[in-house]
Each structure stands twice: as structure tokens, then as C-alpha cells.
Design a protein around this motif. Structure first.
Motif, PDB file in Angstrom:
ATOM      1  N   GLU A 283       0.843  -1.195   0.000  1.00  0.00           N
ATOM      2  CA  GLU A 283       0.000   0.000   0.000  1.00  0.00           C
ATOM      3  C   GLU A 283       0.880   1.248   0.000  1.00  0.00           C
ATOM      4  N   GLY A 284       0.191   2.389   0.147  1.00  0.00           N
ATOM      5  CA  GLY A 284       0.914   3.649   0.196  1.00  0.00           C
ATOM      6  C   GLY A 284       1.416   4.070  -1.170  1.00  0.00           C
ATOM      7  N   GLU A 285       2.324   4.994  -1.172  1.00  0.00           N
ATOM      8  CA  GLU A 285       2.843   5.548  -2.417  1.00  0.00           C
ATOM      9  C   GLU A 285       4.190   4.933  -2.772  1.00  0.00           C
ATOM     10  N   ILE A 286       4.529   5.025  -4.044  1.00  0.00           N
ATOM     11  CA  ILE A 286       5.865   4.621  -4.484  1.00  0.00           C
ATOM     12  C   ILE A 286       6.848   5.651  -3.930  1.00  0.00           C
ATOM     13  N   PRO A 287       7.846   5.222  -3.165  1.00  0.00           N
ATOM     14  CA  PRO A 287       8.761   6.206  -2.557  1.00  0.00           C
ATOM     15  C   PRO A 287       9.484   7.051  -3.605  1.00  0.00           C
ATOM     16  N   LYS A 288       9.479   8.348  -3.391  1.00  0.00           N
ATOM     17  CA  LYS A 288      10.224   9.221  -4.303  1.00  0.00           C
ATOM     18  C   LYS A 288      11.718   8.942  -4.231  1.00  0.00           C
ATOM     19  N   GLU A 289      12.144   8.307  -3.106  1.00  0.00           N
ATOM     20  CA  GLU A 289      13.566   7.965  -2.939  1.00  0.00           C
ATOM     21  C   GLU A 289      14.041   6.956  -3.975  1.00  0.00           C
ATOM     22  N   PHE A 290      13.118   6.281  -4.656  1.00  0.00           N
ATOM     23  CA  PHE A 290      13.519   5.366  -5.713  1.00  0.00           C
ATOM     24  C   PHE A 290      14.246   6.090  -6.835  1.00  0.00           C
ATOM     25  N   GLY A 291      14.055   7.379  -6.920  1.00  0.00           N
ATOM     26  CA  GLY A 291      14.774   8.162  -7.913  1.00  0.00           C
ATOM     27  C   GLY A 291      16.268   8.174  -7.690  1.00  0.00           C
ATOM     28  N   ASN A 292      16.726   7.731  -6.493  1.00  0.00           N
ATOM     29  CA  ASN A 292      18.153   7.671  -6.190  1.00  0.00           C
ATOM     30  C   ASN A 292      18.792   6.356  -6.608  1.00  0.00           C
ATOM     31  N   LEU A 293      17.986   5.404  -7.091  1.00  0.00           N
ATOM     32  CA  LEU A 293      18.514   4.092  -7.467  1.00  0.00           C
ATOM     33  C   LEU A 293      19.132   4.178  -8.859  1.00  0.00           C
ATOM     34  N   SER A 294      20.284   4.788  -8.935  1.00  0.00           N
ATOM     35  CA  SER A 294      20.873   5.156 -10.221  1.00  0.00           C
ATOM     36  C   SER A 294      21.239   3.961 -11.087  1.00  0.00           C
ATOM     37  N   ALA A 295      21.438   2.785 -10.488  1.00  0.00           N
ATOM     38  CA  ALA A 295      21.807   1.593 -11.272  1.00  0.00           C
ATOM     39  C   ALA A 295      20.595   0.779 -11.704  1.00  0.00           C
ATOM     40  N   LEU A 296      19.391   1.184 -11.298  1.00  0.00           N
ATOM     41  CA  LEU A 296      18.207   0.362 -11.499  1.00  0.00           C
ATOM     42  C   LEU A 296      17.889   0.173 -12.983  1.00  0.00           C
ATOM     43  N   VAL A 297      17.657  -1.096 -13.351  1.00  0.00           N
ATOM     44  CA  VAL A 297      17.317  -1.466 -14.722  1.00  0.00           C
ATOM     45  C   VAL A 297      15.881  -1.980 -14.804  1.00  0.00           C
ATOM     46  N   MET A 298      15.462  -2.767 -13.804  1.00  0.00           N
ATOM     47  CA  MET A 298      14.133  -3.370 -13.793  1.00  0.00           C
ATOM     48  C   MET A 298      13.397  -2.964 -12.516  1.00  0.00           C
ATOM     49  N   LEU A 299      12.209  -2.360 -12.656  1.00  0.00           N
ATOM     50  CA  LEU A 299      11.377  -2.004 -11.514  1.00  0.00           C
ATOM     51  C   LEU A 299       9.959  -2.468 -11.800  1.00  0.00           C
ATOM     52  N   ASP A 300       9.469  -3.402 -10.981  1.00  0.00           N
ATOM     53  CA  ASP A 300       8.133  -3.955 -11.170  1.00  0.00           C
ATOM     54  C   ASP A 300       7.392  -3.924  -9.832  1.00  0.00           C
TER      55      ASP A 300
END
Length: 569
Positions: A283-300
Motif C-alpha cells: 500500500e501507500g505511495e511509491i517512494p520518491k527515494e527510488f529516484g536515487n537508485l541510479s543503477a536500477l534497470v528493472m522495476l516492477d
């Protein structure tokens, strides 16, 4: 003083042959015992390919020829060090005698056809470093005792049918770097004691029947690079302490019963390339902190109950290739910055409450392959840049409020496989060229405000299987050879303004199963050649101005289950 020295030297040289003989005898006994153990192991195996045909009793028990047997490797002392029986199509039983091979450092039974149980205990392997029994069908509980192997670094038992609890004693093997127990039927909870394995780099427990909460102690695995524990029945929240796993590159918590909010602390994982959280109850919101995951390739994060807006900060993820947010409760606009993601290939936004337009430059800077934004409340024109990367295969935008014309660029997008844009407010004409796209299989434009004619080049297609142009304002006649598309299974153009007769071109329709031309202004009779379409199940021609009788051959079609031909006067 000289006499004691002489006696000492005499004693030393006198005892030397006896010591050497003792050592030689011990080595021979060891070889004899290992040969016996190997032959006992072989006797329990089913070996249809005779892969172990060279495992035979030597003439001399002291002969160390067993070191040259298939799959057997010995150390410099002639003791069995490696036993590799992988990929031999073996089955049968693994005898307890395997524990007599005390010098084993590697045991590999991978990729065979074992469907029995392993020995209840595998203790006493003080030198064992690697155990691989993966890709079999082993049953029963996983053996105990491996925790007493101080050199153990790898345990791979994935792809089996083990039951019972996870082997908790593995937490005593503190040199472990890999534990892979995926794809069995392990039950119970994840042992909190696994948190003591500070050298562990890979922990795979997915695809079992595990329950309970994720132990917060796993956050102490500071060497961990891959944590794969999804596809279980885990409950509770994701530990915020996972933000301390600074070496983590792959985190899979998908398909479970996890709830509560996604911890923003995950945004600290600078090495993370893959984050799978789909099919939970988050639940809740997608954390805006995910914007710091600079190496991220796959987000599901799909198939949850995540709400609120899509954080614009996700547009900072310049390495992102897959973003799947479908089947949530997201609202608000699609961030304009998504159009600037240089590597984006898959964007899944289906079944949310998103509003506003898609980014006007979406696809211009990337090799976009798959866009699904269906079942939202999106509006505006469909971006003309979607196929600029020449890799777009699936364009799925149905059940929105998109308006304006169909982008002309789609008619030259040779990579397209599916176009599904039904139930929008699209207007103008269907651009020519779609029939020439070599891979296009589905064309669904129903429920819009399209007008003009059905492009004649659709008849030229060699790949279309499903065409739905219903509920528009299409006019003029049906292209003459459109039913001769060799792959065509379903053609629907009901509720339009089509005129003229049904083309008498049904000689080559080997796959056609459904034809719906109802509620148009068609005239003339039903072509008798329609009967050559032996696979037609549903034929709907009602609501037209057709005349004449139903040809007898059509009434006798073997697969026809639904025939509706009622006309209007």
C-alpha cells in the motif's frame, strides 16, 4: 654424550621403514574403502546411458585407477576429492556410503532424473566446499549435517521436490556464499539464524511454500548481492533495514502476501539493478527515494494496492529498461520525464486511474518495445514518436480517452506485432500501410470515431490474425481480397457504414473462424464461396440490406455454431 646420540640415530633409522610401511598401508586401506564406497553408490543408481561403465572393481585393491573413473577426481594423495555425476540421466538412490568419501570437496549431482530422497544426514564432510543437487526431483526433507562443514561455500538444491523446513543448520557453515533452495516445497519460516552468514552473496528461496514474516536479521547479510525470496506466502512488511544491504544488486520479493508501505530506505541501495515487488498487497505511495537508485534497470511494482501519483523522480533512472506499475491505484499524470529515459524498453501502466496525456516525446530517445497504458483515463493525442526507435512491438492503449488521428508513423513501424487502441476517441482515417507491416498480428481499432474506408493494403497482409474495426464510421466497400489473408482468424467490422456486397473471395481462408459484418449497409446475397471456410464457427451478417437465400452449402458447414443473418427492410 656420544652414546645416547648414537642410540637415538640407530633408533630413528631402525624405525623409518616401519613408519613408511604404516603410511603405505593406511593409504591402501583408504583407496580400498573409497573404491568400495563408489561401487556401493553405483549399485544404487539407474544408469540407462551406461555413463559409469568404467566403474569396475580393480584387480588389485591397492590400485588407484578409480581416480580415472568417469566423474571421479582425486587429490595428490589419491583420495576422492571431486565427484561430478551431473548431466548423466541418472536416477535411483544415493547410498549412505557417499559419506565414506571423507576427502570430498565437490559433490555435483545436478541435472539428472533422481526422484528419491537424499541420505538423511550429510555430516562429516569437513572438506566439502560445493554441493550441487539441483535440477532433479529429489523428495523428502533436505539432509541435515552440512552445517558442520566449515569449508562449505555453495549449496545448490534448486529445482527439486523437497518438503519440510529449510535446513537451519546451514547457518553454522559461516563460509557459505551461495544458498539456492528455489523451486521446491519447503515449508515454514525463513530461519532468522541465516542472518549470521556474513559472507553470503546469494540467497534464493523463491518458489516454495514459505510463510511468516521476512526476518529482519537478513538485513545483517552485508555481503549479499542477490536476495530472491518471492513466490512464497510471506506476510508482513518489507524490513526497512534492507536499506542497509549496500551490496545488493537483485531483490525479488514478488508474489506473496506482503503488505504495508514500501520502505523508502530501499532508495539507499545504490548497486540495485533489479527490484521485483509485484503481486503482493503493498500500500501507500511509491517512494520518491527510488529516484536515487541510479543503477536500477528493472522495476516492477505491479499488482499491488499502491496509490498516489507516479513520482517524477523515477525519470532520473537513466538505466531503466522496464517499468511496470500496472494494476494499482495510481492517479495523476504520467511524468513528462519518462520521454527522456534513454534505455526504456517496456512501460506498463495498465489498469490505474492515470489522467492527462502521454509524454509527447515518448519513444524518441529510447528503443521502446512495449507500451501498455490501457484502462486509464488518459487523453490527448497519441505521441507520434512511439516508434522512432524502430523496435515497438506492442502498442496497447485501449479504454482511455485518447483523441486525434492515429499516428501516421505507425504504418511504417515494421516491428509492430499488436496494435490495440479500441474504445477511445480517435478520429480521422485509418492510415494506409498497416497491411504491409510484416509482423502485425492484431489490429484493434473498434469503438472510436474513425471514418473513411478500410485501407485496401490490409488485404496484402501475410501476418494479420485478428482485425476489429467495429463501432466506427467507416464507409465505402470492403476491400475485395481482405478475407484471403492466409493467417486471418477473426474479422469484425460491425456497426459501421459499409456498403456494397460481401466480396466473393473466400477460396483461400484456411484459418478464418469468426466473421462479423453486422449493422452496416451491405447489399446483395451471401456468397456461396463462404462455405469453403471450413473453420468458421461464428458468422454474423444481421442488420444489413442483403437479399436472397442462405446457400445450402453454408448451412452444412461442419464447424458453424452461430449464424445470424436477419436483415433490415
Amino acid at each position: 654424550m656420544q652414546q645416547p646420540i648414537s642410540l637415538l640415530l640407530f633408533s630413528f633409522f631402525f624405525s623409518l621403514p616401519l613408519s613408511c610401511a604404516a603410511i603405505s598401508g593406511a593409504a591402501g586401506a583408504t583407496a580400498d574403502d573409497e573404491i568400495s564406497a563408489l561401487l556401493a553408490i553405483k549399485s544404487g543408481l539407474v544408469d540407462p546411458l551406461d555413463a559409469l561403465g568404467d566403474w569396475r572393481s580393480p584387480a588389485d585393491p591397492r590400485d588407484s585407477m578409480h581416480c580415472n573413473w568417469t566423474g571421479v577426481g582425486c587429490n595428490s594423495f589419491g583420495s576422492v576429492e571431486n565427484l561430478d555425476l551431473s548431466h548423466m540421466n541418472l536416477s535411483g538412490l544415493i547410498a549412505d556410503d557417499i559419506q565414506r568419501l571423507r576427502s570430498l570437496t565437490t559433490l555435483n549431482l545436478c541435472c539428472n532424473a533422481f526422484s528419491s530422497s537424499l541420505p538423511k544426514s550429510l555430516s562429516g564432510f569437513s572438506l566439502l566446499g560445493e554441493l550441487d543437487v539441483s535440477a532433479n526431483a529429489f523428495v523428502g526433507q533436505f539432509p541435515t549435517g552440512l552445517g558442520s562443514s566449515p569449508a562449505l561455500t555453495i549449496v545448490n538444491a534448486s529445482g527439486n521436490n523437497f518438503v519440510g523446513p529449510l535446513p537451519e543448520d546451514l547457518s553454522n557453515a559461516t563460509s557459505l556464499e551461495i544458498i539456492d533452495l528455489r523451486g521446491s516445497f519447503f515449508q515454514g519460516s525463513i530461519p532468522a539464524s541465516y542472518g549470521s552468514l556474513r559472507k553470503l552473496k546469494f540467497l534464493g528461496l523463491s518458489g516454495n511454500n514459505l510463510t511468516g514474516k521476512i526476518p529482519v536479521e537478513l538485513s545483517e547479510l552485508t555481503s549479499l548481492e542477490k536476495l530472491i525470496i518471492g513466490y512464497n506466502e510471506l506476510q508482513g512488511s518489507i524490513p526497512a533495514e534492507f536499506g542497509n544491504l549496500f551490496n545488493l544488486r537483485y531483490l525479488d520479493l514478488a508474489v506473496g502476501n506482503l503488505d504495508d508501505a514500501i520502505p523508502p530506505e530501499l532508495g539507499k541501495l545504490q548497486q540495485l539493478t533489479t527490484l521485483y515487488l509485484y503481486k503482493n498487497d503493498l500500500e501507500g505511495e511509491i517512494p520518491k527515494e527510488f529516484g536515487n537508485l541510479s543503477a536500477l534497470v528493472m522495476l516492477d511494482v505491479s499488482d499491488n494496492q499502491v496509490s498516489g501519483p507516479i513520482p517524477p523522480e523515477l525519470a532520473q533512472l537513466k538505466n531503466l529498461r522496464l517499468l511496470n506499475l500496472m494494476c494499482n491505484r495510481l492517479k495523476g499524470p504520467v511524468p513528462l520525464g519518462f520521454g527522456d529515459l534513454p534505455r526504456l524498453e517496456v512501460l506498463e501502466l495498465w489498469n490505474n486511474s492515470l489522467t492527462g496525456p502521454l509524454p509527447a516525446n515518448l519513444g524518441r530517445s529510447s528503443s521502446l518495445q512495449w507500451l501498455d497504458a490501457s484502462s486509464n483515463s488518459l487523453s490527448g493525442e497519441i505521441p507520434s514518436s512511439l516508434c522512432d526507435g524502430r523496435n515497438l512491438t506492442k502498442l496497447i492503449l485501449f479504454n482511455n480517452a485518447f483523441s486525434g488521428p492515429i499516428p501516421v508513423g505507425l504504418s511504417t513501424c515494421i516491428s509492430l506485432v499488436r496494435v490495440r487502441m479500441q474504445n477511445n476517441r480517435l478520429n480521422g482515417t485509418i492510415p494506409g500501410g498497416l497491411g504491409k507491416l510484416p509482423k502485425l498480428q492484431r489490429l484493434e481499432l473498434a469503438g472510436n470515431d474513425l471514418e473513411g474506408e478500410i485501407p485496401g493494403d490490409i488485404s496484402l497482409s501475410t501476418s494479420l490474425s485478428f482485425v476489429d474495426l467495429s463501432h466506427n464510421h467507416l464507409q465505402l466497400s470492403i476491400p475485395s481480397n481482405i478475407f484471403s489473408i492466409p493467417t486471418l482468424q477473426s474479422f469484425m467490422a460491425s456497426d459501421n457504414l459499409l456498403v456494397g456486397g460481401i466480396p466473393d473471395q473466400f477460396q483461400d481462408c484456411p484459418t478464418l473462424a469468426a466473421l462479423d459484418l453486422s449493422n452496416n449497409r451491405l447489399t446483395g446475397g451471401i456468397p456461396a464461396s463462404l462455405a469453403s471456410c471450413q473453420r468458421i464457427v461464428s458468422l454474423d451478417l444481421h442488420g444489413n440490406r442483403m437479399t436472397g437465400q442462405i446457400p445450402v452449402a453454408i448451412a452444412m458447414m461442419p464447424a458453424l455454431a452461430i449464424l445470424t443473418c436477419r436483415t433490415i427492410s
